[in-house]
Design a protein around this motif. Structure first.
Motif, short mmCIF file in Angstrom:
data_model
loop_
_atom_site.label_atom_id
_atom_site.label_comp_id
_atom_site.label_asym_id
_atom_site.label_seq_id
_atom_site.Cartn_x
_atom_site.Cartn_y
_atom_site.Cartn_z
N ARG A 28 0.85 -1.01 -0.04
CA ARG A 28 0.50 -0.16 0.15
C ARG A 28 0.85 1.02 -0.22
O ARG A 28 0.59 2.16 -0.57
CB ARG A 28 -0.89 -0.14 1.25
CG ARG A 28 -2.09 1.39 1.19
CD ARG A 28 -2.51 0.68 2.56
NE ARG A 28 -2.07 0.80 3.91
CZ ARG A 28 -1.62 2.63 4.63
NH1 ARG A 28 -2.01 3.68 3.78
NH2 ARG A 28 -0.78 2.74 5.12
N LYS A 29 1.98 0.93 0.00
CA LYS A 29 2.72 1.95 1.05
C LYS A 29 4.04 1.70 0.48
O LYS A 29 4.98 0.89 1.15
CB LYS A 29 2.79 2.62 2.27
CG LYS A 29 1.54 3.59 2.57
CD LYS A 29 1.95 5.00 1.53
CE LYS A 29 0.17 5.90 1.62
NZ LYS A 29 0.37 6.71 0.98
N SER B 27 5.30 6.62 -1.34
CA SER B 27 4.47 7.03 -2.15
C SER B 27 3.38 6.00 -2.18
O SER B 27 3.37 4.80 -1.70
CB SER B 27 4.78 6.94 -3.65
OG SER B 27 6.02 5.56 -4.04
N ASP B 28 2.29 6.16 -2.55
CA ASP B 28 1.08 5.69 -3.05
C ASP B 28 1.11 4.63 -4.38
O ASP B 28 1.46 4.52 -4.99
CB ASP B 28 -0.12 6.27 -2.94
CG ASP B 28 -1.40 5.43 -2.33
OD1 ASP B 28 -1.20 4.03 -2.40
OD2 ASP B 28 -2.44 6.25 -2.66
N SER C 173 -1.91 -4.66 2.31
CA SER C 173 -2.74 -3.81 3.34
C SER C 173 -2.90 -4.26 4.14
O SER C 173 -4.14 -5.17 3.50
CB SER C 173 -3.46 -2.49 2.79
OG SER C 173 -3.62 -2.08 3.33
N ALA D 154 -8.10 0.38 2.03
CA ALA D 154 -7.39 0.28 0.66
C ALA D 154 -7.14 -1.08 0.04
O ALA D 154 -7.75 -0.53 -1.01
CB ALA D 154 -5.85 0.36 1.20
#
Length: 123
Positions: free
Chosen positions: A55-56, A62-63, A86, A91
């Motif tokens: 997810r990160k 960043s996404d 995630s 998400a």
């Protein structure tokens, strides 16, 4: 020949845990990428049975959703199964809405439900 899984954006510890889970339970090899450029390059140059996107992203936070959207908007890559890594249900829901298959969270790495989610792509 083992199937290949691309792990996108995981830190060293999470990559090791994911690699251990997959390589212990499936005839598959987990390869790591870190951001959009290397991920898209690898997807164009090699064959992957599954892409798992954090997810990160570890390197720059960043996404991971941006990479998912890049993959799903590319005619040559859009059919590759992608999962979001995630713990957050929102998400996961957003990833599925964008074209991902149902993913899982880091807390679920050791659970039977995670193996069941991976089996259609790696079994």
């Amino acid at each position: 020949m083992p199937k290949q899984v691309l792990d996108v954006g995981s830190c060293g510890y999470d990559h090791g845990s994911l690699r251990n889970l997959i390589e212990r339970n499936f005839d598959a090899k987990v390869i790591q990428s870190h951001g959009p450029k290397d991920t898209l390059r690898m997807l164009r140059e090699q064959t992957f049975a599954l892409v798992i996107i954090n997810r990160k992203l570890d390197r720059d936070h960043s996404d991971g959703m941006d990479i998912l959207l890049d993959i799903k908007s590319d005619e040559k890559l859009q059919d590759i199964p992608v999962m979001m890594l995630s713990n957050y249900e929102d998400a996961q829901a957003a990833a599925e809405e964008a074209g991902a298959v149902p993913g899982f969270g880091k807390r679920d790495l050791g659970k039977e439900t995670t193996l069941k989610k991976l089996t259609p792509y790696l079994g």
